[in-house]
Scaffold this active site. Structure first.
Site, PDB file in Angstrom:
ATOM      1  N   ASP A  53     -17.538   7.555   7.061  1.00 14.01           N
ATOM      2  CA  ASP A  53     -16.294   6.789   7.125  1.00 14.01           C
ATOM      3  C   ASP A  53     -15.253   7.650   7.816  1.00 14.01           C
ATOM      4  O   ASP A  53     -15.410   8.863   7.939  1.00 14.01           O
ATOM      5  CB  ASP A  53     -15.820   6.384   5.723  1.00 14.01           C
ATOM      6  N   ARG A  86       0.807  -1.215   0.000  1.00 13.51           N
ATOM      7  CA  ARG A  86       0.000   0.000   0.000  1.00 13.51           C
ATOM      8  C   ARG A  86       0.848   1.276   0.000  1.00 13.51           C
ATOM      9  O   ARG A  86       0.413   2.314  -0.510  1.00 13.51           O
ATOM     10  CB  ARG A  86      -0.894   0.027   1.246  1.00 13.51           C
TER      11      ARG A  86
END
Lengths: 172, 137, 273
Positions: free
Chosen positions: C143, C35
Site C-alpha cells: 500500500d 477526516r
C-alpha cells in the site's frame, strides 16, 4: 477508601499485587475501549482527548460490577449534556426530546461496553453484573482499591472512567 | 424479513431497531431471555435473533441453548451482539448454536455485512442521501 | 475549527494527488473535514488552515498523518464476498492445479490497506486449500502509506474492525484477544509480507504473481495512470494468472490481453497467452 488513593489527573494508581489489575488492563487499553464506543456510535464527533482536571460536579454516573477471578467495579461519570448527546445518538432522537430514563439507559450501555470489554480481558472465570446508573454523587460503599482514574474530555465535557478492585485475585 | 432484538438496554434495542429498520426489516424486542422465548413462541418465527449475553432472568448463552432445543426453530439464525469477547466464551456461544457474533462496540455497517454472511439479504430500501458513500475509495 | 476554505481544499487536492496519485473529487470536500478535524484537535491546532500552513512549511510528520487520514478506509474482511467466491471456486483451483509440480503460489494484494484483504486470502487458503500448506507461498501486500503497511504487519485490529465481514468461526479460529485488540494468529501472520509501494510511480524489478488483487484503487487514478498500472500488472502476472479488480472496474478500453472470466458472481481477468 480514602482520598489519598485518588491519583492526579490522567495517571493511574499502580496495584501492589503481582498479576493485579494494573498488569492486566492498562490505562491505554481502557482509553482504546472507550474510544471504540465513540468511534462506533458517534463517529462524526468521536475524539476523546485527555482531560486535565477532575470536574467539580459529576452529574451522572453509571457502574458495572465484575466478579470471579477478579472482582471490582468500573464506573463512568460524565456531564448530563454529554450523556444526553450519547443517548441522542443511540436512540436516534434529538437531544432535547430525551427523558431522564433514556439518558441514564444510554449511560448504562456505555458502562456496559467499557466494563464488559474490560471483563473480557481479565482471566476467566468472571461474571458481569447489569449496569446501574444514577444522577448525582455516587457513594463509596465498599472497601476497594482505586486501580484507575482516567480523565477524558469530549468536546470540553468531562468523561471520567474509574476502576476499583475489591478482594484479591484468585490464585492460578 | 423479521428480526428479534434481545438486550436489556433500551438504548441498544433502539439502535439495532433503527439499523435494521433502515434495511426494511421488521423488528420485535425482548429485554431478557425469558421474554425472548415468549416472543418467539407467540409470533411468526423470526429470520434472525440478535442476542446480548449479560441479561437478567435468562442470559444470552442460556437463551441460545433454549432456542436450539426446538427443532422447529432450527433455521432461525442467531447472532450474539455482546461485549463478551473472551475466547472460550465466544466458542461456547458458537457451540451452543449461535451462527454469528458481533462484538460491542460495532459500527452500523457491520450489521449489514453480518446479515450477508448469514445469507440474509434484506430488500434494499431507497434512501435519500446526497452524499453517497462516505469513503474516498 | 471551521470548515476548510476553498483554497485549503484546492491545496489538499493537489497535495494528495502529488503524494498518492489519488484524485480527491470536488464533491468530497466534506470528507476533508470529517477526516482532518480529528488531527486538528489532536495536535491542538485551530483549523484545517493551520494544518495546511504546517504542511506548506515542511512538517513531514503532519504530511504523513494527513495523507493517511485522507487515503485510508475502514475495510472489511472478505470484502464484497464475490471476489472470495471467485478465488474459492475458480481462481485458486486453477492456479493450484497449474502449480502442483512447482509447489509455489504467489499472490499480491496491491492496495492492501490495513491488511484485511491479504489476511482474508490467507485464511481462505488455510481453511479450504490445505494442500498448499507445505508449498512456498509468496503472499504479499502493498500500500502507499508506511503507517498503513505497519498496521497491516502488526495484524492487530480493534473490535470495530474485527466485526466487519469476518465470519465468527474465523474470528475464534484465527485471532487471539490482546488487550482491546484482536491479533491474527502467528501461523498466518508469518506467511505474509507487507511493504509500502506506490503504484503510480514506475515499478521496480519484481517477481511475477499467480494472482494480483487490485481492488478499488484504480478508480482514483487518472486514465493515463490507470493504463500504466494495468500494463505493469499484466506484465507481472504469470501465464494463466488472474487479476481481480473492484466491482464495476474493468481493464476494457485501457489494456489488451485479458480474458474476462465470470466467477463467483463477479468478473475476473485472466492473462492471455
Amino acid at each position: 477508601m480514602t482520598d489519598t488513593d485518588r491519583c492526579s489527573p490522567g495517571t493511574a494508581v499502580a496495584a501492589t499485587k503481582p498479576d493485579g489489575f494494573a498488569e492486566l488492563v492498562s490505562t491505554a487499553t481502557i482509553v482504546e475501549i472507550a474510544q471504540g464506543f465513540w468511534d462506533a456510535y458517534l463517529p462524526e464527533d468521536a475524539v476523546l482527548l485527555p482531560g486535565s482536571v477532575l470536574p467539580e460536579i459529576e452529574e451522572v454516573r453509571g457502574h458495572i460490577d465484575i466478579g470471579g477471578s477478579w472482582s471490582g467495579r468500573v464506573e463512568i461519570s460524565t456531564s448530563l449534556a454529554a450523556a444526553r448527546r450519547v443517548a441522542a445518538s443511540l436512540f436516534s432522537l434529538r437531544p432535547e426530546v430525551l427523558d431522564q430514563s433514556e439518558i441514564l439507559d444510554a449511560l448504562g450501555e456505555l458502562v456496559n461496553v467499557v466494563g464488559g470489554n474490560i471483563k473480557s480481558i481479565l482471566p476467566a472465570p468472571t461474571s458481569l453484573s447489569v449496569p446501574q446508573v444514577a444522577d448525582g454523587p455516587g457513594e463509596w460503599r465498599f472497601d476497594a482499591l482505586l486501580e484507575r482514574e482516567i480523565l477524558l474530555s469530549w468536546n470540553s465535557e468531562p468523561v471520567v472512567v474509574r476502576v476499583w478492585s475489591t478482594g484479591s485475585p484468585a490464585a492460578p | 424479513m423479521h428480526a428479534l432484538v434481545v438486550d436489556d438496554s433500551r438504548a441498544m434495542r433502539s439502535l439495532l431497531r433503527s439499523i435494521l429498520g433502515s434495511l426494511g426489516i421488521d423488528v420485535a424486542e425482548a429485554a431478557d431471555g425469558r421474554a425472548a422465548i415468549d416472543a418467539v413462541e407467540a409470533g411468526p418465527l423470526p429470520d434472525l435473533a440478535l442476542v446480548d449475553w449479560h441479561m437478567p432472568v435468562m442470559d444470552g448463552l442460556e437463551l441460545v441453548t433454549e432456542l436450539r432445543r426446538r427443532k422447529e426453530w432450527r433455521h432461525m439464525a442467531i447472532m450474539m451482539v455482546t461485549t463478551e469477547s473472551e475466547h472460550e466464551n465466544m466458542v461456547r456461544a458458537l457451540l451452543a448454536g449461535a451462527n454469528e457474533y458481533l462484538i460491542k462496540p460495532f459500527s452500523p455497517d457491520a450489521v449489514l455485512e453480518k446479515l450477508s454472511l448469514l445469507g440474509l439479504s434484506p430488500e434494499p430500501v431507497p434512501v435519500a442521501d446526497a452524499r453517497g458513500d462516505d469513503t474516498l475509495r | 475549527m471551521t470548515t476548510a476554505t476553498a483554497e485549503d481544499f484546492r491545496f489538499l487536492q493537489q497535495f494528495i494527488l502529488d503524494r498518492s496519485a489519488i484524485v480527491l473529487a470536488d464533491e468530497k470536500q466534506y470528507l476533508v473535514e470529517t477526516r482532518l478535524l480529528p488531527i486538528v484537535q489532536r495536535v491542538g491546532a485551530e483549523s484545517i488552515g493551520d494544518l495546511v500552513r504546517a504542511i506548506r512549511s515542511g512538517d513531514r510528520e503532519l504530511e504523513t498523518a494527513v495523507v493517511d487520514a485522507m487515503t485510508t478506509n475502514e475495510t472489511s474482511w472478505f470484502r464484497d464476498a464475490a471476489p472470495f467466491d471467485a478465488l474459492r471456486k475458480v481462481i485458486l483451483p486453477e492456479v493450484v492445479a497449474a502449480n502442483v509440480v512447482r509447489r509455489r503460489l504467489s499472490i499480491w494484494s496491491a492496495a492492501c490497506s490495513t491488511g484485511q484483504e491479504l489476511y482474508s486470502v490467507t485464511m481462505l487458503l488455510d481453511a479450504e486449500f490445505s494442500e498448499v500448506a507445505s508449498w512456498k507461498l509468496d503472499l504479499h501486500g502493498t500500500d502507499l502509506s508506511s503507517a498503513v503497511v505497519e498496521k497491516a504487519r502488526s495484524g492487530r485490529y480493534t473490535a470495530l474492525e474485527i466485526n466487519r465481514g469476518l465470519p465468527a468461526p474465523h474470528l475464534v479460529r484465527y485471532f487471539r484477544h490482546e488487550g482491546s485488540f484482536y491479533v491474527i494468529a502467528d501461523a498466518l501472520r508469518n506467511k505474509v509480507r507487507f511493504e509500502p509501494f506506490n503504484l503510480a510511480r514506475p515499478w521496480p524489478p519484481m517477481q511475477d504473481y499467480d494472482v494480483i488483487l487490485l481492488r478499488n484503487v484504480l478508480i482514483y487514478f487518472d486514465v493515463e495512470t490507470k493504463a500504466k498500472v494495468l500494463e505493469q500488472a499484466k506484465a507481472h502476472l504469470r501465464p494463466g494468472g488472474f487479476l481481480l479488480l473492484g466491482t464495476a472496474e474493468s481493464p476494457r478500453g485501457l489494456v489488451e490481453g485479458f480474458q474476462s472470466v465470470p466467477a463467483g458472481g463477479t468478473t475476473v481477468y485472466k492473462k492471455e497467452g
